[in-house]
Design a protein around this motif. Structure first.
Motif, PDB file in Angstrom:
ATOM      1  N   LEU A   1      26.665  85.232  36.763  1.00 31.20           N
ATOM      2  CA  LEU A   1      25.496  84.260  37.150  1.00 31.20           C
ATOM      3  C   LEU A   1      26.138  82.940  37.011  1.00 31.20           C
ATOM      4  CD1 LEU A   1      22.905  83.972  38.469  1.00 31.20           C
ATOM      5  CD2 LEU A   1      21.958  83.738  36.162  1.00 31.20           C
ATOM      6  N   VAL A   2      26.514  82.494  37.967  1.00 30.13           N
ATOM      7  CA  VAL A   2      27.025  81.106  38.044  1.00 30.13           C
ATOM      8  C   VAL A   2      26.175  79.985  38.205  1.00 30.13           C
ATOM      9  CG1 VAL A   2      28.732  79.548  39.524  1.00 30.13           C
ATOM     10  CG2 VAL A   2      29.188  82.005  39.270  1.00 30.13           C
ATOM     11  N   ASN A   3      26.053  79.179  37.286  1.00 31.94           N
ATOM     12  CA  ASN A   3      25.029  78.190  37.304  1.00 31.94           C
ATOM     13  C   ASN A   3      24.774  77.365  38.398  1.00 31.94           C
ATOM     14  OD1 ASN A   3      24.097  78.928  34.507  1.00 31.94           O
ATOM     15  ND2 ASN A   3      25.562  77.514  33.559  1.00 31.94           N
ATOM     16  N   PHE A   4      25.986  76.809  38.711  1.00 31.19           N
ATOM     17  CA  PHE A   4      25.910  76.053  40.148  1.00 31.19           C
ATOM     18  C   PHE A   4      27.261  75.900  40.951  1.00 31.19           C
ATOM     19  CE2 PHE A   4      28.065  72.019  39.067  1.00 31.19           C
ATOM     20  CZ  PHE A   4      28.358  72.017  37.946  1.00 31.19           C
ATOM     21  N   ILE A   5      27.086  75.810  42.041  1.00 32.62           N
ATOM     22  CA  ILE A   5      28.307  75.471  43.087  1.00 32.62           C
ATOM     23  C   ILE A   5      28.017  74.156  43.729  1.00 32.62           C
ATOM     24  CG2 ILE A   5      29.818  76.426  44.844  1.00 32.62           C
ATOM     25  CD1 ILE A   5      28.936  79.085  44.059  1.00 32.62           C
TER      26      ILE A   5
END
Length: 214
Positions: free
Chosen positions: A153-157
């Protein structure tokens, strides 16, 4: 000198004249009232038509405002792209081909704001096995842009950035039956889902709703 008989009784004539005057006054009053009523009816009809036109204009304006708000609401999600392909197929020295055994998905944020809580799921049962930051336009043959792996789960892009997600390796049938779905939140915390066939862009996910059908 006597009054002629045809003249009749003077009070009678006075009464008749008064009655005639009253009748004429009543007629003029009724005529005036009818004219006023006609003018009022015309005015009311004009006002009614005006209000109908105003209501129609307001409905059109509201529709345009809703459409503009919807465009603003979906503008960022429409600029999030997912490029997916099957990988792992190879050919041995005898010409035998090994089928693809996993998915490779590159998520590109082409919007002007960050997307958050980004994840890719494969079918209904699989999460990403490997996640890397990726350079847009990077040659896949060179491997990942960075050796540092990211969480599932990538916090932000950030704007203009990309991340690559790879599925676990499994049978070709599982690969075929487990296409990827991208989930992310936009800058307004709306949750979106984008499938591998999402030609029309991402669809909004209501809380508790199942993943979109492929």
């Amino acid at each position: 000198m006597s009054v002629p008989e045809w003249a009749g009784d003077i009070p009678t004539w006075i009464g008749a004249g008064g009655a005639l005057g009253a009748a004429w006054f009543a007629y003029q009053t009724i005529t005036s009232q009818r004219q006023q009523i006609g003018e009022q009816q015309t005015f009311i009809a004009q006002q009614t038509q005006f209000m109908v036109e105003q209501r129609q204009n307001l409905e059109l304006e509201r529709g345009e405002l809703r459409a503009a708000a919807e465009d603003r609401r979906t503008a960022q999600a429409k600029r999030v792209k997912m490029h997916s392909r099957k990988a792992g197929a190879s050919t041995d020295g005898q010409g035998a081909t090994t089928p693809a055994d996993h998915w490779v998905v590159t998520v590109v944020n082409e919007s002007d704001a960050s997307i958050r809580q980004v994840e890719v799921r494969f079918g209904a049962a699989y999460n990403s096995a490997e996640v890397y930051e990726w350079e847009t336009g990077w040659n896949p043959a060179l491997g990942p842009r960075s050796s540092d792996r990211l969480p599932q789960l990538v916090n932000f892009i950030g704007p203009g950035r990309a991340v690559r997600f790879e599925s676990p390796r499994y049978s070709s049938a599982s690969v075929r039956n487990s296409p990827p779905t991208l989930f992310f939140s936009d800058e307004n915390d709306a949750r979106w889902a984008l499938t591998a066939r999402g030609d029309c862009g991402a669809t909004r996910q209501e809380p508790g709703s199942p993943p979109p059908a492929e």
